[in-house]
Scaffold this motif. Structure first.
Motif, PDB file in Angstrom:
ATOM      1  N   ARG A   1      -0.550   8.336  -4.804  1.00  0.00           N
ATOM      2  CA  ARG A   1      -0.795   6.888  -4.014  1.00  0.00           C
ATOM      3  C   ARG A   1      -0.349   5.731  -5.168  1.00  0.00           C
ATOM      4  NH1 ARG A   1      -2.260   4.931   0.847  1.00  0.00           N
ATOM      5  NH2 ARG A   1      -3.239   2.776   0.699  1.00  0.00           N
ATOM      6  N   LEU A   2       0.662   5.082  -4.862  1.00  0.00           N
ATOM      7  CA  LEU A   2       0.994   3.985  -5.819  1.00  0.00           C
ATOM      8  C   LEU A   2       0.526   2.507  -5.070  1.00  0.00           C
ATOM      9  CD1 LEU A   2       3.810   5.205  -7.626  1.00  0.00           C
ATOM     10  CD2 LEU A   2       1.792   5.083  -8.363  1.00  0.00           C
ATOM     11  N   GLN A   3      -0.046   1.853  -5.375  1.00  0.00           N
ATOM     12  CA  GLN A   3      -0.277   0.429  -4.783  1.00  0.00           C
ATOM     13  C   GLN A   3       0.693  -0.516  -5.536  1.00  0.00           C
ATOM     14  OE1 GLN A   3      -4.195  -1.405  -5.093  1.00  0.00           O
ATOM     15  NE2 GLN A   3      -3.989  -2.635  -3.261  1.00  0.00           N
TER      16      GLN A   3
ATOM     17  N   HIS B   1       1.970  10.021 -14.130  1.00  0.00           N
ATOM     18  CA  HIS B   1       1.647  10.471 -12.780  1.00  0.00           C
ATOM     19  C   HIS B   1       1.789  11.893 -12.851  1.00  0.00           C
ATOM     20  CE1 HIS B   1       0.235   6.552 -11.339  1.00  0.00           C
ATOM     21  NE2 HIS B   1       1.386   6.255 -11.928  1.00  0.00           N
TER      22      HIS B   1
ATOM     23  N   THR C   1       6.576   2.483 -13.436  1.00  0.00           N
ATOM     24  CA  THR C   1       5.588   3.730 -14.036  1.00  0.00           C
ATOM     25  C   THR C   1       6.379   4.832 -14.384  1.00  0.00           C
ATOM     26  OG1 THR C   1       3.449   4.644 -13.489  1.00  0.00           O
ATOM     27  CG2 THR C   1       4.964   4.261 -11.886  1.00  0.00           C
TER      28      THR C   1
ATOM     29  N   ALA D   1      -3.437   7.952 -15.534  1.00  0.00           N
ATOM     30  CA  ALA D   1      -3.274   8.767 -14.503  1.00  0.00           C
ATOM     31  C   ALA D   1      -3.653  10.099 -14.819  1.00  0.00           C
ATOM     32  CB  ALA D   1      -1.781   8.947 -14.084  1.00  0.00           C
TER      33      ALA D   1
ATOM     34  N   PHE E   1       2.288  -1.733 -10.701  1.00  0.00           N
ATOM     35  CA  PHE E   1       1.775  -0.669  -9.798  1.00  0.00           C
ATOM     36  C   PHE E   1       0.178  -0.580 -10.292  1.00  0.00           C
ATOM     37  CE2 PHE E   1       6.277   0.958  -9.909  1.00  0.00           C
ATOM     38  CZ  PHE E   1       6.429   0.989  -8.444  1.00  0.00           C
ATOM     39  N   ASP E   2      -0.649  -0.674  -9.061  1.00  0.00           N
ATOM     40  CA  ASP E   2      -2.102  -0.623  -9.547  1.00  0.00           C
ATOM     41  C   ASP E   2      -2.656  -1.570 -10.291  1.00  0.00           C
ATOM     42  OD1 ASP E   2      -2.312   1.657  -7.374  1.00  0.00           O
ATOM     43  OD2 ASP E   2      -1.420   2.885  -9.169  1.00  0.00           O
ATOM     44  N   LYS E   3      -2.124  -2.686 -10.370  1.00  0.00           N
ATOM     45  CA  LYS E   3      -2.549  -3.740 -11.399  1.00  0.00           C
ATOM     46  C   LYS E   3      -2.286  -3.462 -12.848  1.00  0.00           C
ATOM     47  CE  LYS E   3      -5.663  -5.693  -7.957  1.00  0.00           C
ATOM     48  NZ  LYS E   3      -7.156  -6.047  -7.848  1.00  0.00           N
ATOM     49  N   LYS E   4      -1.583  -2.381 -13.091  1.00  0.00           N
ATOM     50  CA  LYS E   4      -1.144  -2.054 -14.434  1.00  0.00           C
ATOM     51  C   LYS E   4       0.253  -2.217 -15.169  1.00  0.00           C
ATOM     52  CE  LYS E   4      -4.769   1.613 -14.047  1.00  0.00           C
ATOM     53  NZ  LYS E   4      -5.015   3.299 -13.899  1.00  0.00           N
TER      54      LYS E   4
ATOM     55  N   THR F   1       1.341  -4.143  -6.560  1.00  0.00           N
ATOM     56  CA  THR F   1       0.563  -5.541  -6.817  1.00  0.00           C
ATOM     57  C   THR F   1       1.243  -6.478  -7.584  1.00  0.00           C
ATOM     58  OG1 THR F   1      -0.334  -4.409  -8.847  1.00  0.00           O
ATOM     59  CG2 THR F   1      -1.817  -4.011  -6.685  1.00  0.00           C
TER      60      THR F   1
END
Length: 531
Positions: free
Chosen positions: A421-423, A446, A525, A34, A435-438, A425
């Motif tokens: 912004r956290l996706q 972050h 995260t 990040a 989060f965010d495919k990680k 997944t």
């Protein structure tokens, strides 16, 4: 207690924690994706805390100490000793071998007054390392209880004293942040009393909800996690009603616990991953419920905590209307309702005026059909049966987005200085929640800076709901003026939730899904304050 015939499946956190312990004082050296401009480095190390990439506040650094001095109000010091150990618990019929704080479920309540200093020594008599997280408390970072990030593991046979000022009154709870341990009996209420309590009530009832699988028919949490990690796509459906398999094809202890067909319109479809054999209120099953006694006309404060691992609960008190006064410890404008929905980690305080008779406090496992219950008794009569479902469960339902913060704690209107912004997944097929495919690694950061107004936007691209939790802070639900102050909130499938908070508590802070198994799969995260 796990079946020693089967090797333990190491959790992501235990592997990382072991690596951290080997590294010694320079525990964490990885740079964050990040903030790629940071160079790997070694921070300071104190109070059993962890270090991280250069340029970030150390969990035991001077910034943390300065924030703690501002929090202290000169209250008393409350000393408590807690022992985590293997034990046998009676759940009201079923008896299980598990891990707990003492020989009771929930663990003995810890009660302090806002402004006090809590000094709690945790003695680890377990066969694994452990830790203690203070869910919802804005405390000093090196006491937050996240191994590999803010402290080292508490090894078997060792103890550790958590010492911190307790700033805010409210309903909180404590649990480990080590693997799936929270889904055992390792949890207890933490009640912080207000020295200027504005509410008037005659009695108080702390209500802790839970879903239970540990030790039932040989089930272990390692076995449950191993089965989930197999993934639905590769799972041999012929075993679904018989036994779970490990990744090497060997049987995991206990029957299959993978949940199939848990549907909830409230939660957007898929209600959960795990089929629990028992649902509990204050450590008791619905067939042998806990009882609370009062007199007709008593005004009762209920402090309701969802300590479950994978279950949202819809809660109602038969024959009564509830007045919501707080959520996640912070006061709201009073609102009346018939029922509440609590995701894992959420808390609600409500007031009720007791009627004459015997009434079920029912907590339905949302989308899973079964229910937990307790009994409020103010008069004679037979208690309702375990299958009783009060009409209030189908009445007015209150969720957090409908609440407004009390003016004393409302977050002032201000444009965010920073948006993160956290996706969300992943999915059941590969059980790759993140989060965010990680998947989580303790070097993730972050970045934020002290004094900023920060907006977190959670964009859920998965087909499941997730209760997201931010350590060390409370946020306001954004998008509505005067949104309720919370630390845990539900993000619906394919939905977006934005929350705002003041960056006023320096350190390294976890953000994670409070579904125990999603977190262990990697949906965690770290928020890091820049030094």
């Amino acid at each position: 207690m796990r079946n020693e015939a089967f090797p333990r499946v190491p959790s992501r956190r235990s592997v990382l924690g072991a690596a951290a312990a080997v590294a010694g004082t320079g525990i964490l050296t990885a740079c964050s994706d990040a903030d790629p401009g940071d160079r790997a480095g070694h921070g300071g190390h104190g109070q059993g805390g962890a270090s991280g990439p250069e340029g970030y506040v150390d969990p035991a650094g001077k910034e943390v100490a300065a924030a703690e001095r501002k929090r202290g109000r000169g209250g008393r010091t409350r000393e408590v000793r807690l022992t985590a150990a293997r034990t046998r618990l009676d759940l009201g019929g079923p008896t299980v071998r598990t891990w707990a704080y003492g020989d009771r479920l929930p663990g003995e309540e810890v009660r302090v007054t806002a402004g006090d200093t809590l000094a709690l020594t945790l003695a680890n008599h377990l066969p694994q390392a452990t830790s203690l997280h203070w869910h919802g408390i804005a405390l000093r970072n090196d006491m937050d209880g996240v191994p590999g990030l803010t402290q080292q593991d508490i090894k078997p046979g060792a103890d550790f004293t958590y010492r911190f000022a307790v700033p805010h009154p409210g309903t909180y709870w404590l649990h480990p942040h080590s693997g799936t341990q929270q889904d055992r009996g390792l949890y207890a209420p933490l009640i912080v009393e207000d020295p200027r309590e504005p509410l008037k009530y005659d009695k108080e009832w702390v209500v802790v909800l839970d879903d239970w699988v540990d030790g039932v028919d040989g089930s272990t949490l390692d076995g449950v996690l191993a089965e989930l990690r197999e993934g639905m796509a590769d799972h041999d459906m012929s075993h679904m009603s018989h036994a779970a398999l490990r990744s090497d094809g060997s049987p995991a202890p206990g029957p299959s616990r993978m949940m199939m067909g848990a549907k909830s319109d409230l939660l957007g479809g898929d209600a959960g991953d795990v089929a629990y054999p028992h649902y509990l209120v204050n450590g008791r099953t619905a067939k042998a419920p806990a009882q609370f006694r009062a007199r007709p006309g008593d005004r009762i404060r209920l402090r309701v905590i969802n300590a479950g691992g994978d279950t949202a609960f819809r809660v109602a008190l038969g024959g009564h209307e509830m007045t919501v006064t707080h959520t996640d410890g912070f006061p709201v404008r009073h609102a009346t309702t018939d029922a509440l929905l609590l995701g894992m980690g959420e808390r609600y305080d409500v007031l009720v005026t007791a009627k004459d008779g015997v009434f079920p406090l029912t907590a339905v496992a949302e989308g899973k059909k079964e229910a937990a219950r307790a009994v409020l008794r103010t008069g004679g009569g037979a208690p309702p049966t375990a299958s009783t479902r009060p009409d209030e469960l189908k009445g007015r339902l209150l969720t957090a987005d409908k609440l407004r913060a009390h003016e004393s704690v409302a977050l002032p209107s201000r444009r965010p200085d920073r948006t993160i912004r956290l996706q969300l997944t992943g999915g059941m097929a590969k059980y790759d929640w993140a989060f965010d495919k990680k998947p989580y690694a303790p070097g993730q950061r972050h970045p934020v800076r002290a004094g900023e107004r920060v907006r977190l936007t959670f964009a859920n691209s998965t087909s499941m709901w997730h209760p997201v939790h931010l350590h060390g802070h409370t946020f306001a639900l954004a998008g509505v003026r005067g949104g309720a102050r919370k630390d845990t909130a539900i993000v619906l499938p394919n939905g977006t939730l934005s929350v705002d908070f003041e960056a006023d508590n320096p350190g390294l802070w976890m953000i994670h899904c409070h579904n125990v198994y999603h977190a262990e799969a990697g949906m965690m995260t770290v928020l890091g304050y820049r030094a």
